[in-house]
Enzyme design. Structure first.
Site, PDB file in Angstrom:
ATOM      1  N   HIS A  91      19.393 -43.043  21.811  1.00  6.24           N
ATOM      2  CA  HIS A  91      18.053 -43.205  21.246  1.00  6.24           C
ATOM      3  C   HIS A  91      18.141 -43.167  19.715  1.00  6.24           C
ATOM      4  O   HIS A  91      19.005 -42.494  19.151  1.00  6.24           O
ATOM      5  CB  HIS A  91      17.151 -42.069  21.742  1.00  6.24           C
ATOM      6  CG  HIS A  91      15.705 -42.303  21.533  1.00  6.24           C
ATOM      7  ND1 HIS A  91      15.061 -41.975  20.356  1.00  6.24           N
ATOM      8  CD2 HIS A  91      14.754 -42.833  22.332  1.00  6.24           C
ATOM      9  CE1 HIS A  91      13.782 -42.296  20.441  1.00  6.24           C
ATOM     10  NE2 HIS A  91      13.571 -42.824  21.635  1.00  6.24           N
ATOM     11  N   ASP A 140       6.327 -42.726  24.737  1.00  9.76           N
ATOM     12  CA  ASP A 140       4.905 -42.445  24.524  1.00  9.76           C
ATOM     13  C   ASP A 140       4.456 -43.034  23.198  1.00  9.76           C
ATOM     14  O   ASP A 140       5.267 -43.203  22.282  1.00  9.76           O
ATOM     15  CB  ASP A 140       4.649 -40.929  24.442  1.00  9.76           C
ATOM     16  CG  ASP A 140       4.809 -40.232  25.759  1.00  9.76           C
ATOM     17  OD1 ASP A 140       3.911 -40.365  26.597  1.00  9.76           O
ATOM     18  OD2 ASP A 140       5.828 -39.543  25.938  1.00  9.76           O
ATOM     19  N   TYR A 171       2.856 -42.766  19.466  1.00  9.60           N
ATOM     20  CA  TYR A 171       2.802 -41.692  18.478  1.00  9.60           C
ATOM     21  C   TYR A 171       1.468 -40.957  18.621  1.00  9.60           C
ATOM     22  O   TYR A 171       0.441 -41.577  18.906  1.00  9.60           O
ATOM     23  CB  TYR A 171       2.920 -42.264  17.062  1.00  9.60           C
ATOM     24  CG  TYR A 171       4.231 -42.954  16.770  1.00  9.60           C
ATOM     25  CD1 TYR A 171       5.442 -42.262  16.835  1.00  9.60           C
ATOM     26  CD2 TYR A 171       4.262 -44.294  16.396  1.00  9.60           C
ATOM     27  CE1 TYR A 171       6.652 -42.897  16.549  1.00  9.60           C
ATOM     28  CE2 TYR A 171       5.465 -44.925  16.106  1.00  9.60           C
ATOM     29  CZ  TYR A 171       6.652 -44.229  16.184  1.00  9.60           C
ATOM     30  OH  TYR A 171       7.847 -44.851  15.897  1.00  9.60           O
TER      31      TYR A 171
END
Length: 221
Positions: free
Chosen positions: A187, A65, A67
């Site tokens: 990640h 997504d 920020y």
């Protein structure tokens, strides 16, 4: 929603824009930007595509997504606007860059410099409501960005796909690994990085090595 997108991408994705799901998505986004504060600016929603034509993409990095804080999002995954403090994931990306290629930690977190060299910095969801993470998920963006990844996988050859974390790995599951280089790791978020799933993945040097082998110009990270 303004579909302000570079001409070669418009040609490649034209069928998507006419599908029912995208029309519903457009109506939803238009209403959201009228009734709420959303990011990035509407003019930057397709920014990832507007820095590099379809046939010039050399590397794809998949985020989730934009920020959702004030002034952060600029339409490129993991990137923030000039002078904005670096979010934790971006800090860890830059730390790995330091270790891998001995590049000094960058002062500026705006990754337009990467995009202009052929890196598609693609979020799975291209918009978000302010201060509400994941607020625009499951509205149609994921189908659209799946189509983008499929187009690149099917129509191009020799692209490096960097899939960081479980979400990105699932997103890139259908990439043709016989035609492209797919590099995976944890990640760069602190939760994953601090458990040893991010640091020392050496994806930046591996990317440049592959590009060099393919006769392409390396990325100036």
């Amino acid at each position: 929603m303004m579909i302000k997108i570079e001409s070669s991408w418009k040609e490649q994705l034209n069928n998507e824009f006419s599908k029912p799901y995208f029309k519903e998505l457009t109506a939803f986004i238009k209403q959201e930007y009228v009734e709420n504060t959303c990011y990035p600016l509407e003019s930057l929603i397709f920014s990832a595509f507007n820095h590099i034509p379809f046939n010039k993409v050399k590397v794809v990095i998949i985020g989730q997504d934009p920020y959702h804080g004030i002034g952060q999002a600029n339409g490129l995954c993991f990137s923030v606007n000039d002078e904005i403090p670096h979010p934790p994931s971006l800090k860890n990306i830059f730390k790995e860059l330091e270790t891998d290629l001995l590049i000094p930690y960058p002062k500026n977190g705006n990754l337009e410099r990467w995009a202009k060299q052929g890196i598609l910095l693609l979020n799975a969801t291209l918009t978000v409501r302010a201060n509400e993470a994941a607020s625009h998920q499951k509205k149609g963006w994921e189908q659209f960005t799946d189509a983008v990844i499929s187009k690149l996988s099917d129509e191009r050859e020799g692209i490096v796909f960097l899939l960081w974390g479980g979400f990105a790995k699932k997103k890139g599951a259908k990439i043709n690994t016989k035609k492209h280089l797919v590099l995976t790791s944890g990640h760069p978020s602190p939760l994953s990085a601090n458990r040893g799933y991010w640091f020392s993945n050496k994806h930046f040097s591996a990317t440049n090595m592959y590009l060099k082998e393919m006769g392409k110009e390396e990325i100036g990270w």
